[in-house]
Every structure is written in structure tokens, then in C-alpha cells.
Motif scaffolding. Structure first.
Motif, PDB file in Angstrom:
ATOM      1  N   GLU A  22     -60.607 -27.651 -19.439  1.00  0.00           N
ATOM      2  CA  GLU A  22     -59.532 -27.489 -20.397  1.00  0.00           C
ATOM      3  C   GLU A  22     -59.476 -28.675 -21.341  1.00  0.00           C
ATOM      4  O   GLU A  22     -59.695 -29.804 -20.953  1.00  0.00           O
ATOM      5  CB  GLU A  22     -58.196 -27.359 -19.663  1.00  0.00           C
ATOM      6  CG  GLU A  22     -58.101 -26.093 -18.870  1.00  0.00           C
ATOM      7  CD  GLU A  22     -56.846 -26.032 -18.037  1.00  0.00           C
ATOM      8  OE1 GLU A  22     -56.133 -27.047 -17.951  1.00  0.00           O
ATOM      9  OE2 GLU A  22     -56.596 -24.974 -17.473  1.00  0.00           O
ATOM     10  N   GLN A  23     -59.158 -28.404 -22.588  1.00  0.00           N
ATOM     11  CA  GLN A  23     -59.006 -29.448 -23.577  1.00  0.00           C
ATOM     12  C   GLN A  23     -57.569 -29.424 -24.063  1.00  0.00           C
ATOM     13  O   GLN A  23     -56.987 -28.370 -24.227  1.00  0.00           O
ATOM     14  CB  GLN A  23     -59.960 -29.192 -24.737  1.00  0.00           C
ATOM     15  CG  GLN A  23     -59.841 -30.211 -25.826  1.00  0.00           C
ATOM     16  CD  GLN A  23     -60.873 -29.976 -26.907  1.00  0.00           C
ATOM     17  OE1 GLN A  23     -61.784 -29.200 -26.734  1.00  0.00           O
ATOM     18  NE2 GLN A  23     -60.714 -30.639 -28.013  1.00  0.00           N
ATOM     19  N   SER A  24     -57.002 -30.576 -24.287  1.00  0.00           N
ATOM     20  CA  SER A  24     -55.611 -30.639 -24.724  1.00  0.00           C
ATOM     21  C   SER A  24     -55.535 -30.606 -26.244  1.00  0.00           C
ATOM     22  O   SER A  24     -56.268 -31.309 -26.929  1.00  0.00           O
ATOM     23  CB  SER A  24     -54.965 -31.922 -24.213  1.00  0.00           C
ATOM     24  OG  SER A  24     -53.661 -32.019 -24.706  1.00  0.00           O
ATOM     25  N   THR A 150     -53.015 -20.453 -23.553  1.00  0.00           N
ATOM     26  CA  THR A 150     -54.378 -20.871 -23.859  1.00  0.00           C
ATOM     27  C   THR A 150     -54.596 -20.722 -25.351  1.00  0.00           C
ATOM     28  O   THR A 150     -54.159 -19.746 -25.960  1.00  0.00           O
ATOM     29  CB  THR A 150     -55.388 -19.993 -23.094  1.00  0.00           C
ATOM     30  OG1 THR A 150     -55.087 -20.074 -21.706  1.00  0.00           O
ATOM     31  CG2 THR A 150     -56.806 -20.453 -23.330  1.00  0.00           C
ATOM     32  N   HIS A 162     -63.153 -24.534 -29.525  1.00  0.00           N
ATOM     33  CA  HIS A 162     -62.722 -25.185 -28.296  1.00  0.00           C
ATOM     34  C   HIS A 162     -61.577 -24.379 -27.696  1.00  0.00           C
ATOM     35  O   HIS A 162     -60.729 -23.872 -28.416  1.00  0.00           O
ATOM     36  CB  HIS A 162     -62.232 -26.606 -28.567  1.00  0.00           C
ATOM     37  CG  HIS A 162     -63.242 -27.471 -29.226  1.00  0.00           C
ATOM     38  ND1 HIS A 162     -64.361 -27.943 -28.572  1.00  0.00           N
ATOM     39  CD2 HIS A 162     -63.322 -27.957 -30.477  1.00  0.00           C
ATOM     40  CE1 HIS A 162     -65.072 -28.677 -29.402  1.00  0.00           C
ATOM     41  NE2 HIS A 162     -64.470 -28.696 -30.568  1.00  0.00           N
ATOM     42  N   GLY A 164     -58.392 -24.558 -24.913  1.00  0.00           N
ATOM     43  CA  GLY A 164     -57.597 -25.495 -24.132  1.00  0.00           C
ATOM     44  C   GLY A 164     -56.212 -24.960 -23.852  1.00  0.00           C
ATOM     45  O   GLY A 164     -55.779 -23.962 -24.441  1.00  0.00           O
ATOM     46  N   ARG A 165     -55.524 -25.632 -22.962  1.00  0.00           N
ATOM     47  CA  ARG A 165     -54.164 -25.258 -22.589  1.00  0.00           C
ATOM     48  C   ARG A 165     -53.185 -25.946 -23.524  1.00  0.00           C
ATOM     49  O   ARG A 165     -53.363 -27.119 -23.851  1.00  0.00           O
ATOM     50  CB  ARG A 165     -53.888 -25.662 -21.154  1.00  0.00           C
ATOM     51  CG  ARG A 165     -52.494 -25.282 -20.691  1.00  0.00           C
ATOM     52  CD  ARG A 165     -52.306 -25.611 -19.262  1.00  0.00           C
ATOM     53  NE  ARG A 165     -52.944 -24.558 -18.501  1.00  0.00           N
ATOM     54  CZ  ARG A 165     -52.828 -24.393 -17.209  1.00  0.00           C
ATOM     55  NH1 ARG A 165     -52.126 -25.229 -16.500  1.00  0.00           N
ATOM     56  NH2 ARG A 165     -53.422 -23.395 -16.594  1.00  0.00           N
TER      57      ARG A 165
END
Length: 185
Positions: A22-24, A150, A162, A164-165
């Protein structure tokens, strides 16, 4: 005791894998908006209405500007595009010391999928958060995970999207695809 240790080890391994994947997207620099395919820009050339118009950034990231032809726009901030057009107009001898400004007339839409009452495409507004996007989509369904979602985001054309969450307060960008997940209980 051995089973508990194995269970804890498995949970730690899974949590490490999940966080690496996961990417922030929690921080967004609003000042650094870059144009992308689908954005509409209004180009104003001072004292020359024939060179002032609204243009759509094409799928390959360009705009077709009168007398200049194809001008690369994707990845550039509006002031950068204005400087690029101004320099080209002066270099080709079309105008001397042109004054050009560029503003975003219409942003790329955002997309909201999953557990909302009306999934689909919605117009982007600067400062829009995940929660305001859900409100546009008619709110959460009763099965929705309401604390996070997401997001799939493409920063520019040269990189892959990308995933991420994001939290409820995360600021979205044009072109984001937000998925509201379903609860399992």
C-alpha cells in the motif's frame, strides 16, 4: 503455545506485506497541479483574441495551438504551459513579448466505485476529499467500509498508476479512481 507463536508470526508477516504493497496518498501539494489528458485549459493571449481559446489536453498529452501546432501540455503546471506557449510564439516571430496566461477550465473527472449508492464518474473540484466524493455519489451503502478506501492514481504519463489506501480526509486529484470496500461482517 507453539500454535500461538505461529499465528502471531503469520499475522506479522501479513501486516508487513500489506504495508509494503500500500502507498499513502495522505499529502497532496495543491500548488503543484500538473495537467493531464482530459483536462481543459483556457489560454488567454493578451491583446490577441484569435490566440485565446479553450483547449483539451489530448490522450497523448498535447494541445493543438493555432499557428504553433502541437504543444506538449501533460505534466506541466499551468504557468509552465503559459511560458512554453509564450516562448514558442516569440521564437516563431508570431508575437513580440507575448503575454500568455493559462488556467484550468475543467479538470479530469474522478471515478467512485464500490459500496456507494451511485457509483460512477463525477466532476472534480479543487480541495475535494474522499468523503466529499462519497457524498457526491449518494453516500455509503450499509455494507461499506467507512473509515478508508482504495485509490488508484496516475501521477504523470511516464509512470505506472499507483494504488494506495486513503482516509476520509485525503485530498483527491483529478483522474483518481476511488473504490469503497465492502465490510465482511
Amino acid at each position: 503455545m507453539m500454535m500461538q507463536a505461529a499465528g502471531v508470526t503469520a499475522l506479522l508477516a501479513l501486516s508487513c506485506c500489506a504495508s509494503a504493497r500500500e502507498q499513502s496518498f495522505e499529502t497532496v501539494d495543491a500548488r503543484a497541479y500538473h495537467l493531464g489528458p482530459g483536462d481543459q485549459v483556457r489560454v488567454i493571449t493578451y491583446n490577441d483574441p484569435q490566440l485565446s481559446n479553450t483547449f483539451t489536453v489530448s490522450d497523448n498529452g498535447n494541445i493543438d495551438f493555432p499557428l504553433l501546432g502541437v504543444v506538449p501540455a501533460a505534466g506541466a503546471a499551468p504557468p509552465e504551459l503559459a511560458a512554453r506557449i509564450s516562448a514558442s510564439l516569440e521564437k516563431k516571430g508570431i508575437l513580440t513579448q507575448p503575454s500568455v496566461s493559462v488556467e484550468v477550465a475543467q479538470y479530469r473527472p474522478i471515478f467512485i466505485l464500490g459500496e456507494v449508492n451511485h457509483p460512477g464518474q463525477y466532476p472534480y473540484q479543487p480541495g475535494m476529499t474522499m468523503l466529499t466524493a462519497v457524498a457526491l455519489a449518494g453516500g455509503f451503502t450499509y455494507r461499506a467500509v467507512t473509515g478508508h478506501a482504495t485509490d488508484v492514481r496516475q501521477e504523470d504519463l511516464s509512470t505506472a498508476p499507483h494504488e494506495g489506501r486513503i482516509s476520509r480526509a485525503t485530498v483527491l486529484l483529478p483522474g483518481d479512481v476511488v473504490t469503497i470496500d465492502e465490510r465482511f461482517f
